[in-house]
Design an enzyme around this catalytic site. Structure first.
Site, PDB file in Angstrom:
ATOM      1  N   LEU A  99       0.598  -1.558  -0.301  1.00 31.86           N
ATOM      2  CA  LEU A  99       0.231  -0.336   0.194  1.00 31.86           C
ATOM      3  C   LEU A  99       1.053   1.052  -0.071  1.00 31.86           C
ATOM      4  O   LEU A  99       2.172   1.335   0.597  1.00 31.86           O
ATOM      5  CB  LEU A  99      -0.778  -0.296   1.491  1.00 31.86           C
ATOM      6  CG  LEU A  99      -2.354  -1.250   1.675  1.00 31.86           C
ATOM      7  CD1 LEU A  99      -2.674  -1.028   2.870  1.00 31.86           C
ATOM      8  CD2 LEU A  99      -2.940  -1.207  -0.079  1.00 31.86           C
ATOM      9  N   ASN A 113      -3.259  -5.626   9.817  1.00 32.95           N
ATOM     10  CA  ASN A 113      -3.246  -6.306   9.565  1.00 32.95           C
ATOM     11  C   ASN A 113      -2.531  -6.968  10.473  1.00 32.95           C
ATOM     12  O   ASN A 113      -2.544  -7.442  11.358  1.00 32.95           O
ATOM     13  CB  ASN A 113      -2.604  -5.965   8.302  1.00 32.95           C
ATOM     14  CG  ASN A 113      -1.924  -6.975   7.846  1.00 32.95           C
ATOM     15  OD1 ASN A 113      -2.041  -7.413   6.497  1.00 32.95           O
ATOM     16  ND2 ASN A 113      -0.366  -7.180   8.276  1.00 32.95           N
ATOM     17  N   HIS A 115      -0.011 -10.987  10.036  1.00 33.33           N
ATOM     18  CA  HIS A 115       1.354 -11.001   9.602  1.00 33.33           C
ATOM     19  C   HIS A 115       1.565 -12.341  10.157  1.00 33.33           C
ATOM     20  O   HIS A 115       1.431 -12.570  11.668  1.00 33.33           O
ATOM     21  CB  HIS A 115       2.121 -10.509  10.005  1.00 33.33           C
ATOM     22  CG  HIS A 115       3.495 -10.808   9.382  1.00 33.33           C
ATOM     23  ND1 HIS A 115       3.733 -10.615   7.818  1.00 33.33           N
ATOM     24  CD2 HIS A 115       4.587 -10.870   9.560  1.00 33.33           C
ATOM     25  CE1 HIS A 115       4.786 -10.669   7.414  1.00 33.33           C
ATOM     26  NE2 HIS A 115       5.911 -11.479   8.373  1.00 33.33           N
ATOM     27  N   GLU A 180      -4.031 -17.556  14.263  1.00 36.41           N
ATOM     28  CA  GLU A 180      -5.188 -16.478  13.810  1.00 36.41           C
ATOM     29  C   GLU A 180      -5.990 -16.214  13.442  1.00 36.41           C
ATOM     30  O   GLU A 180      -6.934 -15.063  13.934  1.00 36.41           O
ATOM     31  CB  GLU A 180      -4.044 -16.601  11.636  1.00 36.41           C
ATOM     32  CG  GLU A 180      -2.371 -16.543  11.459  1.00 36.41           C
ATOM     33  CD  GLU A 180      -2.297 -16.422   9.843  1.00 36.41           C
ATOM     34  OE1 GLU A 180      -2.662 -15.274   9.642  1.00 36.41           O
ATOM     35  OE2 GLU A 180      -1.689 -17.139   9.568  1.00 36.41           O
TER      36      GLU A 180
HETATM   37  C1  GRF Z   1      -2.464 -15.512   6.490  1.00 36.08           C
HETATM   38  O1  GRF Z   1      -1.709 -16.593   6.567  1.00 36.08           O
HETATM   39  C2  GRF Z   1      -2.111 -14.148   6.680  1.00 36.08           C
HETATM   40  O2  GRF Z   1      -1.333 -14.018   7.512  1.00 36.08           O
HETATM   41  C3  GRF Z   1      -1.337 -13.829   5.908  1.00 36.08           C
HETATM   42  O3  GRF Z   1      -2.101 -14.218   4.698  1.00 36.08           O
HETATM   43  C4  GRF Z   1      -2.730 -15.509   4.762  1.00 36.08           C
HETATM   44  C5  GRF Z   1      -4.011 -15.459   4.122  1.00 36.08           C
HETATM   45  O4  GRF Z   1      -4.628 -16.414   3.685  1.00 36.08           O
HETATM   46  N1  GRF Z   1      -1.670 -11.693   5.553  1.00 36.08           N
HETATM   47  P1  GRF Z   1      -6.533 -16.326   4.022  1.00 36.08           P
HETATM   48  O5  GRF Z   1      -6.444 -15.845   2.161  1.00 36.08           O
HETATM   49  O6  GRF Z   1      -6.823 -15.669   5.139  1.00 36.08           O
HETATM   50  O7  GRF Z   1      -6.579 -17.803   4.644  1.00 36.08           O
END
Ligand code: GRF
Length: 220
Positions: A99, A113, A115, A180
């Site tokens: 970006l 975001n 990561h 995540e």
């Molecule tokens: C995830 O591992 C996230 O941390 C990174 O990109 C990946 C996206 O996976 N930024 P998804 O599209 O959410 O399954």
């Protein structure tokens, strides 16, 4: 969970959208302080667009390829869609375009975001293989506010997992992805409920004291 009206959120994706799906699921819960009003992608073929549409969420694709090298023109078109949706927050969930400072400025303090690494280690791509190669025992994921420099903004929440001796990039990625999906909805809830306060590089969490313990998810 919140005395506010749910904050309107635009989620930006480029691919499969599993984090987006975890946010959509969380937003269905009673009292969740955010509502997903738009899922937008730079990639018209992103699998996540279908998932979002099947959930009845408005989607749009702004194909970056149509804008050649003009990043700002692409971002202005994307931003128009986001603003039109009424979104108050922007959530990047596997959005694979860098970006420009212009776009970041539009959403300063209002864009987050995820990561797939414990920042500030392993910024950028291929984080899981790099973690294995570096021999780290702990790896994980980080939710942070977006600033102009990639993968650098103030950290809201992190989740850690062990790196096992026989891990491959795929097994480690799968373990991190589970975390995540836990921390992103929690972190978005904090931001949407206005419980985060940015102080330099640190994010202070306002509200109940016991919440502090949840900011680092347990090693699973
Ligand atoms: C995830 O591992 C996230 O941390 C990174 O990109 C990946 C996206 O996976 N930024 P998804 O599209 O959410 O399954």
């Amino acid at each position: 969970m919140s005395e506010f009206a749910p904050k309107k959120v635009a989620v930006l994706i480029s691919g499969r959208g599993s984090n987006m799906a975890s946010l959509i699921a969380a937003a269905k819960e009673e009292g969740y302080p955010a509502q997903i009003v738009l899922v937008a992608s730079n990639n018209p073929d992103a699998k996540g667009l279908e998932t979002a549409a099947a959930e009845g969420i408005a989607t749009c694709a702004v194909d970056h390829k149509a804008y050649g090298k003009d990043r700002e023109a692409f971002e202005k078109a994307l931003n128009e869609e986001i603003v039109k949706s009424g979104a108050e927050l922007v959530v990047l969930a596997g959005f694979m375009r860098l970006l420009t400072p212009w776009f970041v400025k539009q959403w300063e303090g209002r864009m987050i975001n995820i990561h797939p690494a414990l920042l500030p280690s392993f910024k950028g791509l291929d984080t899981h293989q790099r973690a294995i190669d570096a021999g780290v025992r702990l790896h994980g994921a980080t939710v942070h506010f977006v600033t102009p420099e990639m993968d650098v903004g103030p950290i809201i929440m992190q989740g850690a997992v062990p790196v096992l001796d026989d891990d491959t990039e795929a097994t480690l990625a799968a373990r991190v992805l589970t975390v995540e999906h836990e921390i992103y909805p929690e972190a978005l809830a904090l931001v949407a409920a206005e419980r985060t306060c940015i102080e330099g590089m640190r994010v202070r969490i306002l509200g109940s004291d016991d919440m502090e313990e949840d900011l680092i998810a347990p090693v699973v």
